[in-house]
Design a protein around this motif. Structure first.
Motif, PDB file in Angstrom:
ATOM      1  N   TRP A  52     -13.987   0.332  10.933  1.00 10.53           N
ATOM      2  CA  TRP A  52     -13.849  -1.122  10.842  1.00 10.53           C
ATOM      3  C   TRP A  52     -12.563  -1.531  10.117  1.00 10.53           C
ATOM      4  O   TRP A  52     -12.008  -2.600  10.387  1.00 10.53           O
ATOM      5  N   THR A  53     -12.089  -0.691   9.208  1.00  7.69           N
ATOM      6  CA  THR A  53     -10.819  -0.990   8.543  1.00  7.69           C
ATOM      7  C   THR A  53      -9.689  -1.087   9.558  1.00  7.69           C
ATOM      8  O   THR A  53      -8.777  -1.910   9.424  1.00  7.69           O
ATOM      9  N   VAL A  54      -9.744  -0.263  10.583  1.00  5.69           N
ATOM     10  CA  VAL A  54      -8.767  -0.329  11.668  1.00  5.69           C
ATOM     11  C   VAL A  54      -9.113  -1.435  12.647  1.00  5.69           C
ATOM     12  O   VAL A  54      -8.271  -2.248  13.042  1.00  5.69           O
ATOM     13  N   SER A  92      -2.938  -9.742   3.309  1.00  8.58           N
ATOM     14  CA  SER A  92      -2.543  -8.437   2.780  1.00  8.58           C
ATOM     15  C   SER A  92      -2.837  -8.330   1.289  1.00  8.58           C
ATOM     16  O   SER A  92      -3.275  -7.280   0.800  1.00  8.58           O
ATOM     17  N   LEU A  93      -2.593  -9.426   0.565  1.00  5.87           N
ATOM     18  CA  LEU A  93      -2.920  -9.449  -0.864  1.00  5.87           C
ATOM     19  C   LEU A  93      -4.415  -9.234  -1.067  1.00  5.87           C
ATOM     20  O   LEU A  93      -4.834  -8.473  -1.948  1.00  5.87           O
ATOM     21  N   LEU A  94      -5.235  -9.892  -0.246  1.00 10.35           N
ATOM     22  CA  LEU A  94      -6.684  -9.711  -0.343  1.00 10.35           C
ATOM     23  C   LEU A  94      -7.076  -8.275  -0.033  1.00 10.35           C
ATOM     24  O   LEU A  94      -7.986  -7.721  -0.662  1.00 10.35           O
ATOM     25  N   CYS A  95      -6.398  -7.651   0.950  1.00  6.80           N
ATOM     26  CA  CYS A  95      -6.656  -6.240   1.245  1.00  6.80           C
ATOM     27  C   CYS A  95      -6.318  -5.379   0.025  1.00  6.80           C
ATOM     28  O   CYS A  95      -7.055  -4.449  -0.339  1.00  6.80           O
ATOM     29  N   GLY A  96      -5.186  -5.680  -0.597  1.00 12.71           N
ATOM     30  CA  GLY A  96      -4.717  -4.861  -1.705  1.00 12.71           C
ATOM     31  C   GLY A  96      -5.581  -4.931  -2.945  1.00 12.71           C
ATOM     32  O   GLY A  96      -5.573  -3.993  -3.752  1.00 12.71           O
ATOM     33  N   ILE A  97      -6.306  -6.031  -3.126  1.00  9.09           N
ATOM     34  CA  ILE A  97      -7.148  -6.169  -4.317  1.00  9.09           C
ATOM     35  C   ILE A  97      -8.636  -6.044  -3.978  1.00  9.09           C
ATOM     36  O   ILE A  97      -9.485  -6.292  -4.840  1.00  9.09           O
ATOM     37  N   ALA A  98      -8.948  -5.651  -2.741  1.00 13.66           N
ATOM     38  CA  ALA A  98     -10.351  -5.581  -2.308  1.00 13.66           C
ATOM     39  C   ALA A  98     -11.150  -4.626  -3.199  1.00 13.66           C
ATOM     40  O   ALA A  98     -10.773  -3.463  -3.364  1.00 13.66           O
ATOM     41  N   PRO A  99     -12.269  -5.086  -3.754  1.00 16.31           N
ATOM     42  CA  PRO A  99     -13.052  -4.223  -4.640  1.00 16.31           C
ATOM     43  C   PRO A  99     -13.992  -3.283  -3.898  1.00 16.31           C
ATOM     44  O   PRO A  99     -14.512  -2.338  -4.480  1.00 16.31           O
ATOM     45  N   ASN A 100     -14.232  -3.549  -2.613  1.00 19.02           N
ATOM     46  CA  ASN A 100     -15.162  -2.726  -1.840  1.00 19.02           C
ATOM     47  C   ASN A 100     -14.776  -2.764  -0.367  1.00 19.02           C
ATOM     48  O   ASN A 100     -13.904  -3.536   0.057  1.00 19.02           O
ATOM     49  N   ALA A 101     -15.446  -1.929   0.419  1.00 17.29           N
ATOM     50  CA  ALA A 101     -15.099  -1.797   1.828  1.00 17.29           C
ATOM     51  C   ALA A 101     -15.357  -3.085   2.607  1.00 17.29           C
ATOM     52  O   ALA A 101     -14.580  -3.448   3.500  1.00 17.29           O
ATOM     53  N   GLY A 102     -16.440  -3.788   2.293  1.00 15.80           N
ATOM     54  CA  GLY A 102     -16.751  -5.023   3.008  1.00 15.80           C
ATOM     55  C   GLY A 102     -15.663  -6.070   2.848  1.00 15.80           C
ATOM     56  O   GLY A 102     -15.268  -6.734   3.822  1.00 15.80           O
ATOM     57  N   THR A 103     -15.169  -6.227   1.627  1.00 25.89           N
ATOM     58  CA  THR A 103     -14.089  -7.183   1.389  1.00 25.89           C
ATOM     59  C   THR A 103     -12.818  -6.763   2.108  1.00 25.89           C
ATOM     60  O   THR A 103     -12.099  -7.595   2.685  1.00 25.89           O
ATOM     61  N   ALA A 107     -10.809  -8.935   4.970  1.00 28.18           N
ATOM     62  CA  ALA A 107      -9.401  -9.262   4.804  1.00 28.18           C
ATOM     63  C   ALA A 107      -8.565  -8.718   5.949  1.00 28.18           C
ATOM     64  O   ALA A 107      -7.581  -9.340   6.374  1.00 28.18           O
ATOM     65  N   ARG A 108      -8.941  -7.563   6.489  1.00 28.97           N
ATOM     66  CA  ARG A 108      -8.228  -7.008   7.639  1.00 28.97           C
ATOM     67  C   ARG A 108      -8.381  -7.909   8.864  1.00 28.97           C
ATOM     68  O   ARG A 108      -7.438  -8.074   9.654  1.00 28.97           O
ATOM     69  N   ALA A 109      -9.562  -8.499   9.037  1.00 30.94           N
ATOM     70  CA  ALA A 109      -9.744  -9.440  10.142  1.00 30.94           C
ATOM     71  C   ALA A 109      -8.824 -10.643   9.973  1.00 30.94           C
ATOM     72  O   ALA A 109      -8.224 -11.125  10.948  1.00 30.94           O
ATOM     73  N   LEU A 110      -8.694 -11.134   8.744  1.00 32.43           N
ATOM     74  CA  LEU A 110      -7.768 -12.238   8.484  1.00 32.43           C
ATOM     75  C   LEU A 110      -6.325 -11.822   8.746  1.00 32.43           C
ATOM     76  O   LEU A 110      -5.516 -12.601   9.250  1.00 32.43           O
ATOM     77  N   GLN A 111      -5.987 -10.592   8.413  1.00 34.78           N
ATOM     78  CA  GLN A 111      -4.651 -10.083   8.706  1.00 34.78           C
ATOM     79  C   GLN A 111      -4.347 -10.153  10.199  1.00 34.78           C
ATOM     80  O   GLN A 111      -3.231 -10.479  10.609  1.00 34.78           O
ATOM     81  N   GLY A 112      -5.335  -9.821  11.015  1.00 33.03           N
ATOM     82  CA  GLY A 112      -5.135  -9.859  12.458  1.00 33.03           C
ATOM     83  C   GLY A 112      -4.809 -11.248  12.972  1.00 33.03           C
ATOM     84  O   GLY A 112      -4.016 -11.409  13.907  1.00 33.03           O
ATOM     85  N   VAL A 113      -5.401 -12.271  12.342  1.00 33.19           N
ATOM     86  CA  VAL A 113      -5.082 -13.644  12.727  1.00 33.19           C
ATOM     87  C   VAL A 113      -3.611 -13.932  12.437  1.00 33.19           C
ATOM     88  O   VAL A 113      -2.891 -14.505  13.265  1.00 33.19           O
ATOM     89  N   GLY A 114      -3.146 -13.543  11.258  1.00 31.38           N
ATOM     90  CA  GLY A 114      -1.737 -13.729  10.934  1.00 31.38           C
ATOM     91  C   GLY A 114      -0.831 -12.963  11.881  1.00 31.38           C
ATOM     92  O   GLY A 114       0.217 -13.468  12.310  1.00 31.38           O
TER      93      GLY A 114
END
Length: 488
Positions: A52-54, A92-103, A107-114
């Motif tokens: 899912w990260t990918v 990307s910032l949200l990905c970098g500070i994500a505390p767990n896999a779900g977050t 954030a990766r889904a949001l990256q795809g929108v960008g």
């Protein structure tokens, strides 16, 4: 009429900011695979979470990339490009500070929108800004520099993972955006926004993305079984059918069904699905195989995968010239077969494998296959439709390739019998990797057979590719709208 010259200071700034923006998305699609083992260990994530990260990124990118281009035409290409860069950086910032896999996945889904906003926008800005006499060279430089970015991506990603940590794979995008946005606002002229009319196919875009998400979930979780998985599969098929119905009935659909009335266009997209499903699955699993089984560091794995992209950068333009002379059928038949041989050679890459004797030969053969097929595939896509629809055809083909890759990342571990903890068990992962390479090679052989039986030479006078040097390995290059008479 655009009048910026490439040799002018403004022209150089435009090229710089568009290359920088598009490289953010291209880097992200190549470096994350190298970071997956470390992400899994640090966040205590199982194989499904790594998939899912990918795929969270690929779902939104593939589903919305056509809509992203249309938004730029309507509201202004620079404006949408800048919004895309900012959006991508925040995600990307949200990905970098994500505390767990779900977050991280969210954030990766949001990256795809960008990415869906900035990827088509970067090319559109070049096409809309430069003088017609410089446009072809500007596009060539844009695609070449972007290819270099794709080539160094796994190397940079591996260095970051082994050095400051995997989070910097994502955090690196923030300073890049802080440079890109001010340059774009100061030096890039606005274009579009005044002549585009009609309704957006937002419903079609959302249905496409939701269908991909549901089907991907069903494939990733199929090993667990249960009614939720079955319901997701049924719902995914139903939403996909609804997407087709909506596209048939809307006056201005995102993906006009009549474009598939071209037999050549339909066939070449089927070949694209076969080829890029295999490639998407391969690059997801190969980075894991080199680290989990062979024992490479993240930097070592990233560096090991460089030859494939370097070969594409050096030889793709010559491959396109060859295909112009002999036609696309032979390259589109031999290319996938060479890629299949390269993947079967990866069966030798196991515990104690030698880079020079085992890994490099496989990647060289794979790279030569990609060199042979990517440029002819793009040319055939563009030549299979009217010149006025060449940009749309390229966008559909690019989205199809990304969708094929995400489905492969979801399905291959299931087909190969990988358990949730397989990437933590070298022997089990090695065995499953071998089975997966067999599936990938099979998909490539199917693509080669279809191409050999059905592909024909495009008619004379059709639009030719402008992105001659291409380094992306997970999707074909995006090609923009043809040069219109009003621009000459």
């Amino acid at each position: 009429m655009p009048d910026v010259r490439l040799a002018s200071p403004q022209g150089r700034w435009i090229l710089f900011t568009t290359v920088l923006g598009s490289s953010m998305a291209m880097l992200d699609s190549t470096v994350v695979n190298v970071a997956l083992p470390r992400i899994g260990r640090d966040l205590d994530a199982n194989l499904s979470a790594l998939q899912w990260t990918v795929n969270a990124y690929m779902v939104t990118l593939a589903g919305l990339i056509l809509l992203g281009g249309a938004l730029g035409d309507r509201f202004g290409r620079r404006k949408v490009f800048v919004v895309g860069v900012v959006w991508f950086a925040v995600a990307s910032l949200l990905c970098g500070i994500a505390p767990n896999a779900g977050t991280l996945i969210a954030a990766r889904a949001l990256q795809g929108v960008g990415g869906a906003l900035l990827t088509p926008g970067s090319l559109a800005l070049i096409q809309a800004s430069f003088h017609p006499d410089d446009r072809g060279r500007a596009v060539g430089l844009w695609s070449g520099f972007g290819g270099v970015g794709a080539a160094v991506g796994p190397f940079v990603g591996g260095w970051l993972v082994d050095g400051p940590g995997w989070r910097w794979v994502f955090l690196l995008n923030v300073p890049l955006a802080l440079v890109c946005v001010p340059v774009a606002l100061r030096h890039v002229p606005e274009s579009g926004g005044e002549g585009a009319r009609g309704r957006f196919d937002v419903l079609g875009a959302m249905l496409g993305a939701v269908a991909l998400a549901l089907l991907t979930y069903a494939l990733i979780e199929a090993g667990e079984g249960g009614w939720v998985v079955a319901l997701s599969a049924v719902a995914g098929v139903a939403v996909a059918v609804a997407f087709v119905v909506v596209e048939r009935r809307r006056p201005e659909p995102m993906m006009p069904p009549d474009i598939f009335s071209s037999r050549q266009f339909t066939v070449i997209n089927i070949v694209t699905l076969c080829v890029y499903a295999a490639l998407g699955g391969f690059f997801f699993l190969a980075a894991l195989q080199l680290q989990v089984v062979v024992g490479y560091s993240a930097l070592g794995a990233g560096t090991a995968l460089l030859p494939t992209t370097v070969l594409m950068l050096l030889l793709s333009a010559r491959s396109g010239e060859l295909a112009d002379r002999i036609g696309p059928r032979l390259p589109l038949t031999v290319g996938p077969l060479l890629c299949a041989v390269g993947m079967l050679l990866m069966l030798r890459v196991g515990p104690g494998a030698s880079y020079w004797a085992d890994v490099l030969p496989a990647l060289v053969v794979l790279g030569l296959g990609l060199v042979m097929l990517v440029a002819p595939l793009t040319a055939t896509v563009l030549g299979s439709v009217d010149v006025a629809r060449a940009g749309l055809a390229s966008g559909i083909n690019n989205a199809a390739a990304r969708a094929a890759g995400l489905v492969a990342v979801a399905a291959l571990p299931l087909l190969a019998g990988m358990g949730e903890e397989a990437y933590r068990e070298p022997a089990a992962f090695d065995a499953a990797f071998g089975r997966a390479m067999g599936w990938c090679a099979g998909a490539l052989v199917v693509g080669a057979v279809i191409a050999g039986a059905t592909v024909r030479r495009p008619p004379p006078g059709c639009k030719r590719p402008e992105c001659l040097r291409h380094g992306g390995v997970v999707s074909p290059p995006l090609e923009g709208e043809p040069v219109r008479k009003r621009l000459s």
